[in-house]
Write an enzyme that holds these catalytic residues in place. Structure first.
Site, mmCIF file in Angstrom:
data_model
loop_
_atom_site.group_PDB
_atom_site.id
_atom_site.type_symbol
_atom_site.label_atom_id
_atom_site.label_comp_id
_atom_site.label_asym_id
_atom_site.label_seq_id
_atom_site.Cartn_x
_atom_site.Cartn_y
_atom_site.Cartn_z
ATOM 1 N N HIS A 25 0.829 -1.217 0.000
ATOM 2 C CA HIS A 25 0.000 0.000 0.000
ATOM 3 C C HIS A 25 0.863 1.266 0.000
ATOM 4 C CE1 HIS A 25 -3.736 -2.313 1.643
ATOM 5 N NE2 HIS A 25 -3.638 -2.371 0.324
ATOM 6 N N HIS B 50 2.629 2.998 2.832
ATOM 7 C CA HIS B 50 3.777 2.283 3.409
ATOM 8 C C HIS B 50 4.994 2.280 2.479
ATOM 9 C CE1 HIS B 50 1.265 0.471 6.678
ATOM 10 N NE2 HIS B 50 0.366 0.947 5.854
ATOM 11 N N HIS C 237 -0.373 2.216 12.369
ATOM 12 C CA HIS C 237 -1.378 3.297 12.416
ATOM 13 C C HIS C 237 -1.816 3.559 13.859
ATOM 14 C CE1 HIS C 237 -2.285 3.831 8.102
ATOM 15 N NE2 HIS C 237 -2.016 2.538 8.002
#
Ligand code: ZN
Ligand code: FE
Length: 269
Positions: free
Chosen positions: A60, A63, A180
């Site tokens: 993703h 990242h 997160h």
């Protein structure tokens, strides 16, 4: 200045709620999942650190988005470790389950776990006890969060259940570096699943006060998650009962079935 021998791990905040973890010895540094280059560059400069490697957990953009700029500005020979199967920009080393990532400086050895669920090729890095660390450490990307787990964008509930089971088998004092700051909203959901979990009620207070002081709620530990994370408690009566009620099913024959119900419930929570 005296050079530290123990490794330190610090969060570099990025975007709204990402943490890019920086592992360093006072001189050489690794970063995990650099979604953005600028906060990393600023941190390395401020702490006088040299970037020696990049660890990536999954593809993703939040990242991986900073990797190419870091390589461009800090040196194209910096190794970039990442999973197979997806296009990780700048990746130089594909790592798979059971591989050991051996870094010379900062001196650290990390074991690779394949943990499909959030994405199919998601991996995690585990540093067991070694000379210069005081507790084992897990860099789990978006697979496990404090009191929650990643959304199933690509994998199945069964895969996520098996991935979390790998983490559940790690030493209880393992520090868990999630990527997160989702803790408070995860706790709100966890309390709906397990309103009578005394450890969770206490943790809710602690986490709230940390966030009020603008402090990270991380790292967590495996021991803590086993007590407060509903996705790691799919064999517990209160979690099963809540899942039965929400799903209207008569039985949920395995923890993976329970996880499927509570993950779908969390998605619409
Ligand atoms: Zn992700
Ligand atoms: Fe993410």
């Amino acid at each position: 200045m005296v050079k530290n021998t123990l490794l330190q791990v610090w969060p570099i905040p990025a975007f709204d709620d990402n943490y890019i973890w920086c592992i360093h010895d006072g001189d050489s540094a690794l970063v995990v999942d650099p979604g953005d280059a600028s906060p990393v560059l600023q941190y390395l400069k401020q702490e006088n650190l040299f970037l020696k490697g990049i660890l990536v957990t999954h593809h993703h953009a939040d990242h991986t988005g900073g990797i190419l700029q870091l390589l461009q500005l800090l040196g194209s020979s910096i190794p970039v470790y990442g999973p197979a199967g997806d296009d990780i920009p700048g990746r130089t080393q594909v790592v798979i389950e059971g591989d050991k990532v051996e870094i010379a400086s900062p001196r650290i050895s990390l074991e690779v776990y394949e943990v499909p669920g959030h994405t199919l090729s998601h991996i995690a890095y585990f540093a067991n006890m070694q000379a210069n660390i005081v507790e084992p450490m897990l860099f789990c990307g978006d697979t496990l969060f404090a009191s929650g787990c990643g959304r199933l964008f690509e994998g199945t509930p069964t895969q996520m259940s098996q991935s979390l089971a790998k983490f559940m088998a790690l030493p209880k004092n393992t520090l868990v570096f999630c990527t997160h700051e989702y803790t408070l909203s995860n706790i709100r959901f966890a309390l709906t699943v397990e309103p009578n979990n005394a450890n969770l009620i206490t943790w809710a207070q602690t986490a709230k006060s940390l966030r009020e002081q603008n402090l990270p709620t991380l790292p967590s530990t495996i021991g803590q998650e086993l007590q407060v994370n509903p996705f790691m408690r799919c064999d517990q009566k209160e979690v099963i009962d809540s899942a039965l009620k929400v799903s209207g099913e008569k039985t949920l024959p395995s923890p993976a079935h329970v996880l499927a119900v509570i993950r779908a419930w969390k998605d619409r929570f």
